[in-house]
Design an enzyme around this catalytic site. Structure first.
Site, short mmCIF file in Angstrom:
data_model
loop_
_atom_site.label_atom_id
_atom_site.label_comp_id
_atom_site.label_asym_id
_atom_site.label_seq_id
_atom_site.Cartn_x
_atom_site.Cartn_y
_atom_site.Cartn_z
N LEU A 178 0.86 -1.19 0.00
CA LEU A 178 0.00 0.00 0.00
C LEU A 178 0.90 1.24 0.00
CD1 LEU A 178 -3.00 0.72 0.04
CD2 LEU A 178 -2.91 0.74 2.53
N HIS A 179 1.57 1.50 -1.14
CA HIS A 179 2.55 2.59 -1.20
C HIS A 179 1.86 3.89 -1.60
CE1 HIS A 179 3.21 2.66 -5.68
NE2 HIS A 179 2.50 1.56 -5.53
N ALA A 180 2.64 4.89 -1.94
CA ALA A 180 2.13 6.26 -2.06
C ALA A 180 0.89 6.39 -2.94
CB ALA A 180 3.24 7.18 -2.57
#
Lengths: 130, 91
Positions: free
Chosen positions: B14-16
């Protein structure tokens, strides 16, 4: 919608942070970059800051993110001549602050809410140990 | 109250960008929404915000619990689960 101005001592740094934040909001927020001095060297330019501020100005206000405090004097010089726009300079770290601020602005947050979201960047943990 | 456990599929977790998309999606619903990363022992249930989503430290394969409470809780959980795992279809 709140506008975002990125002020950094390198044009490439400011442009890169702008690019990163814009990707996160898919162009929904006005973001301007004012990096480097008037000759393209490391530094900041009052003219570039003024132009960036005009580009992102809106009735909802503008949040300015900076890399180092030496940029703040130049920003304040511009703000002294600009009395129309609501502007806040953030104490947040540049990259994470710009990202958090841009996404918050993209959902229609106020200048106060956008500034508060950006400041949360100071507490971001990046390495988890479990 | 509606809840669903979802496994993160994206290789970067769940990155940027996905976190921003997830956060913006939560704002389309009136329900009160919380998240928790069950794969990390230190993770507690927190109200959804972009900051809190980044602090989940949700990597690929991690199990995230999405909870919603409100009149559109079913739609909210379905839409958010589908964002994290494309194999889940909405509704």
């Amino acid at each position: 919608m709140v506008g975002i101005l990125i002020v950094a001592h390198s044009a490439r740094l400011a442009d890169g942070v702008k690019e990163f934040a814009e990707q996160a909001v898919q162009g929904k927020v006005r973001i301007a970059a004012a990096g480097g001095d008037i000759d393209g060297n490391l530094g900041v330019s009052v003219d570039a800051i003024r132009a960036g501020l005009h580009h992102v100005a809106s009735d909802d206000g503008v949040l300015i993110l900076v890399d180092f405090s030496s940029a703040v004097l130049s920003i304040e010089a511009v703000l002294e001549e600009e009395t129309t726009a609501r502007v806040e300079i953030s104490n947040a770290p540049l990259v994470e602050g710009a990202y958090l601020a841009a996404v918050e602005a993209s959902i229609g947050a106020t200048l106060e809410e956008t500034a508060a979201a950006a400041l949360r960047a100071r507490d971001l943990v990046k390495i988890h140990h479990d | 109250m509606e809840e669903r456990l979802v496994r993160i599929r994206h290789p970067l977790g769940l990155h940027a960008r996905p976190a921003a998309d997830f956060y913006r999606k939560t704002r389309e619903f009136r329900s009160c929404i919380t998240v928790r990363n069950l794969t990390r022992r230190s993770s507690i249930e927190v109200p959804v915000s972009l900051f809190n989503l980044l602090q989940l430290g949700a990597a690929q394969g991690h199990q995230v619990l999405i909870r919603a409470e409100g009149d559109d809780e079913r739609e909210a959980v379905a839409a958010l689960a589908a964002l994290l795992d494309p194999n889940i279809t909405e509704g």
